[in-house]
Design a protein around this motif. Structure first.
Motif, mmCIF file in Angstrom:
data_model
loop_
_atom_site.group_PDB
_atom_site.id
_atom_site.type_symbol
_atom_site.label_atom_id
_atom_site.label_comp_id
_atom_site.label_asym_id
_atom_site.label_seq_id
_atom_site.Cartn_x
_atom_site.Cartn_y
_atom_site.Cartn_z
ATOM 1 N N ALA A 51 39.244 52.164 42.954
ATOM 2 C CA ALA A 51 37.949 51.845 44.024
ATOM 3 C C ALA A 51 38.483 51.133 45.257
ATOM 4 C CB ALA A 51 37.056 51.339 43.420
ATOM 5 N N PRO A 52 37.675 51.267 46.437
ATOM 6 C CA PRO A 52 37.984 50.582 47.513
ATOM 7 C C PRO A 52 37.522 48.779 47.405
ATOM 8 C CG PRO A 52 35.861 51.725 47.969
ATOM 9 C CD PRO A 52 36.604 52.163 46.713
ATOM 10 N N PRO A 53 38.358 48.097 47.995
ATOM 11 C CA PRO A 53 38.005 46.782 47.835
ATOM 12 C C PRO A 53 36.431 46.277 47.919
ATOM 13 C CG PRO A 53 39.737 47.146 49.544
ATOM 14 C CD PRO A 53 39.013 48.498 49.204
ATOM 15 N N GLU A 54 35.743 47.004 48.739
ATOM 16 C CA GLU A 54 34.332 46.645 49.036
ATOM 17 C C GLU A 54 33.265 46.959 47.838
ATOM 18 O OE1 GLU A 54 34.910 50.574 51.695
ATOM 19 O OE2 GLU A 54 35.834 48.552 51.050
ATOM 20 N N GLU A 55 33.959 47.874 46.789
ATOM 21 C CA GLU A 55 33.160 47.996 45.611
ATOM 22 C C GLU A 55 33.741 47.196 44.703
ATOM 23 O OE1 GLU A 55 33.284 52.248 44.466
ATOM 24 O OE2 GLU A 55 32.699 53.071 46.549
ATOM 25 N N LEU A 56 34.939 46.764 44.749
ATOM 26 C CA LEU A 56 35.588 45.971 43.433
ATOM 27 C C LEU A 56 35.261 44.603 43.881
ATOM 28 C CD1 LEU A 56 38.871 47.561 43.447
ATOM 29 C CD2 LEU A 56 37.243 47.832 41.532
ATOM 30 N N PHE A 57 34.884 44.072 44.926
ATOM 31 C CA PHE A 57 34.743 42.552 45.316
ATOM 32 C C PHE A 57 33.496 42.161 46.017
ATOM 33 C CE2 PHE A 57 39.351 43.432 44.811
ATOM 34 C CZ PHE A 57 39.490 42.281 44.255
ATOM 35 N N LYS A 58 32.895 41.421 45.736
ATOM 36 C CA LYS A 58 31.560 40.751 46.339
ATOM 37 C C LYS A 58 32.049 40.761 48.069
ATOM 38 C CE LYS A 58 27.885 37.696 46.108
ATOM 39 N NZ LYS A 58 27.459 36.395 45.296
ATOM 40 N N GLU A 59 33.225 40.000 48.275
ATOM 41 C CA GLU A 59 33.860 39.695 49.459
ATOM 42 C C GLU A 59 35.221 39.962 49.496
ATOM 43 O OE1 GLU A 59 32.850 36.029 51.098
ATOM 44 O OE2 GLU A 59 30.624 36.055 50.208
ATOM 45 N N PHE A 60 35.919 40.721 50.648
ATOM 46 C CA PHE A 60 37.204 40.841 50.497
ATOM 47 C C PHE A 60 37.666 40.694 52.168
ATOM 48 C CE2 PHE A 60 41.154 42.965 50.958
ATOM 49 C CZ PHE A 60 41.736 42.867 49.623
ATOM 50 N N SER A 61 38.348 39.454 52.720
ATOM 51 C CA SER A 61 38.630 39.199 53.907
ATOM 52 C C SER A 61 39.480 40.371 54.447
ATOM 53 C CB SER A 61 39.178 38.040 54.223
ATOM 54 O OG SER A 61 39.604 37.798 55.386
ATOM 55 N N GLU A 62 39.366 40.986 55.453
ATOM 56 C CA GLU A 62 40.140 41.967 56.156
ATOM 57 C C GLU A 62 41.485 41.328 56.888
ATOM 58 O OE1 GLU A 62 38.124 44.787 58.826
ATOM 59 O OE2 GLU A 62 36.760 45.464 57.418
ATOM 60 N N GLU A 63 41.284 40.181 57.430
ATOM 61 C CA GLU A 63 42.083 39.460 57.626
ATOM 62 C C GLU A 63 43.252 38.687 56.735
ATOM 63 O OE1 GLU A 63 43.483 38.860 61.133
ATOM 64 O OE2 GLU A 63 41.959 40.155 61.719
ATOM 65 N N PRO A 64 44.458 39.216 56.818
ATOM 66 C CA PRO A 64 45.498 38.465 55.645
ATOM 67 C C PRO A 64 45.275 36.904 55.601
ATOM 68 C CG PRO A 64 46.724 39.487 57.437
ATOM 69 C CD PRO A 64 45.230 39.637 57.813
ATOM 70 N N TYR A 65 45.378 36.321 54.713
ATOM 71 C CA TYR A 65 45.550 35.135 54.289
ATOM 72 C C TYR A 65 47.004 34.567 54.621
ATOM 73 C CZ TYR A 65 44.889 30.395 52.235
ATOM 74 O OH TYR A 65 44.886 29.106 51.871
ATOM 75 N N ALA A 66 48.030 35.426 54.018
ATOM 76 C CA ALA A 66 49.594 35.270 54.330
ATOM 77 C C ALA A 66 50.179 36.634 54.240
ATOM 78 C CB ALA A 66 50.036 34.228 53.160
ATOM 79 N N ALA A 67 51.273 36.819 55.011
ATOM 80 C CA ALA A 67 52.067 38.070 54.805
ATOM 81 C C ALA A 67 53.429 37.467 54.702
ATOM 82 C CB ALA A 67 51.760 38.890 56.302
#
Length: 448
Positions: A123-139
């Motif tokens: 499932a896409p992130p918006e269905e699996l998580f209450k919030e999911f940041s589109e900006e990466p925290y680290a790469a």
């Protein structure tokens, strides 16, 4: 994860196709091989300024390799990061250029990450998580991390592997090995090169399996369960797979935020002693080590706590290798160079069947490496350490004895762990005397 400042200026990228990766690497190989061949021709007709021209040629090749590996990410970028930490088997121009690969990589587009999450978790992130940041925290080289909140309100970080990275490992490594060979940069027997790349391939394939990393995290949590001041974040298994790893969000300060002014020298020294104990416990007791010890995989707190991340690269050590390593260290501390030579053969570092290496050569390296362990009482100031400069200044002597030594396949990641901890101790500004602790570990290992 260690707190970092967001840099919105970083250019996002899309994953390279397998064909694009091959063409990029093949182009790099052809260019490096051409540069090497041209330089050999010039040297044949003109002996003047030979070393200066060679240094310029190496610098050009090194920067081209570093640029290509950084752009492609994946297995080749990870190998570049490993290579940047050694002065032993590559010219110094390459170690210096590859240092760039230790910095954070440009992130992938969010759409790429979202599709990967849906493929792996259904499932896409918006269905699996209450919030999911589109900006990466680290790469990083093989994946990137996003902050999220689970449906039940728990703050987590989600590590998502770049698509196709795992399928390109073998071809990437084959092409990189060809590049180094045709560039005249691997002056080693074919068997040694093959063993070295096979060891790296095995570790990379393990690191690309996030289910394996989840098992590693559980193993290290059990081993360190009673260690005060060490935190290893737990896995959220129902939101994890082979290419997606969700863990509880446990934050601390990046090493760049740790200073005597902010933490106090006493706390910094406590952190240094804990880092040494963690490293030594894993090596001499657990026989399994955290194999990617760069500063981004650690965070710190003003109470002296250490947070460890990223257990994808774990090297399980054979008891006989740990024993030979401890015996070699003991021989080095005692300046017993005949014994040291023998134990280096047992480690696979010294080529068996060759005459013993001159004791003066071992004494030179021993006098450099013993400095943090010279005294049981007098503290060594890592902030003012120049060990790395001393090593670099002696790097050319390695080539004189190249036929006597070979890549330390079994102990490669031990050396990498120790080098990584040295850099952290230096950046932290630790002041400590470790001779007594080291001798205790060596005695324990000898008795085992």
């Amino acid at each position: 994860m260690a707190k970092r400042t967001k840099d919105d200026s970083k250019q996002k990228t899309a994953p390279a196709t397998r064909t694009k990766r091959f063409l990029k690497l093949a182009g790099m190989t052809a260019s490096v091989a051409g540069s090497y061949a041209a330089e050999r021709v010039r040297r044949a007709f003109n002996e003047e300024d030979k070393e200066e021209r060679q240094a310029r040629a190496y610098d050009k090749m090194a920067n081209q390799i570093a640029d290509t590996l950084g752009e492609l990410k994946g297995a080749v970028m990870k190998v570049g990061q490993i290579a940047s930490q050694t002065q032993d088997f590559l010219p110094k121009e390459f170690s210096q250029a590859l240092q760039r690969l230790q910095k954070e990589a440009p992130p992938m587009d969010y759409e790429v990450i979202a599709r990967q999450v849906e493929r792996e978790l259904g499932a896409p992130p918006e269905e699996l998580f209450k919030e999911f940041s589109e900006e990466p925290y680290a790469a990083a080289s093989i994946g990137q991390v996003h902050k999220a909140v689970t449906l039940d309100g728990k703050e987590v970080i989600v590590k998502v592997q770049y698509p196709g990275v795992d399928r390109s490992v073998d071809s990437d490594l084959k092409q990189l090995k060809l590049t180094l060979k045709l560039g005249g940069l691997l002056k080693l027997p074919k068997e040694s090169v093959d063993q070295l790349f096979e060891e790296i391939r095995e570790r990379l394939n393990e690191e690309l399996d996030y289910e394996n990393e989840a098992r590693n995290i559980a193993d290290f949590q059990r081993f360190h369960a009673k260690d005060e001041g060490l935190i290893i974040p737990s896995v959220v298994r129902q939101l994890s797979s082979k290419r997606v790893l969700t863990m509880e969000c446990v934050e601390g300060d990046h090493i760049s935020a740790v200073s005597a002014e902010a933490y106090g020298q006493e706390v910094i020294n406590l952190i240094g002693r804990r880092l040494f104990r963690i490293m030594a416990d894993q090596l001499f007791k657990f026989h399994a080590i955290h194999g990617d010890p760069h500063a981004g995989n650690f965070a710190f707190r003003p109470d002296g706590s250490i947070i460890m991340y990223d257990f994808g690269c774990v090297k399980r050590l054979k008891p006989e290798i740990v024993h030979a390593y401890s015996q070699a260290l003991t021989a080095g501390l005692n300046a017993d160079y005949d014994a040291l030579d023998n134990y280096l053969v047992d480690l696979g570092v010294r080529v068996s069947g060759k005459p013993a290496v001159e004791q003066d050569y071992y004494a030179m390296w021993r006098d450099i490496f013993i400095r943090p362990f010279r005294s049981k009482d007098e503290e060594f100031d890592f902030a003012s350490s120049n060990l790395h400069k001393q090593v670099a200044s002696k790097a050319t002597t390695v080539f004189k004895y190249m036929d006597f030594f070979q890549p330390p396949v079994e102990s490669l990641f031990i050396d990498r762990m120790i080098a990584g901890h040295y850099w952290m101790m230096m950046r932290l500004g630790v002041q400590a005397a470790f001779r007594k602790e080291l001798e205790d570990y060596l005695d324990l290992s000898s008795a085992a």
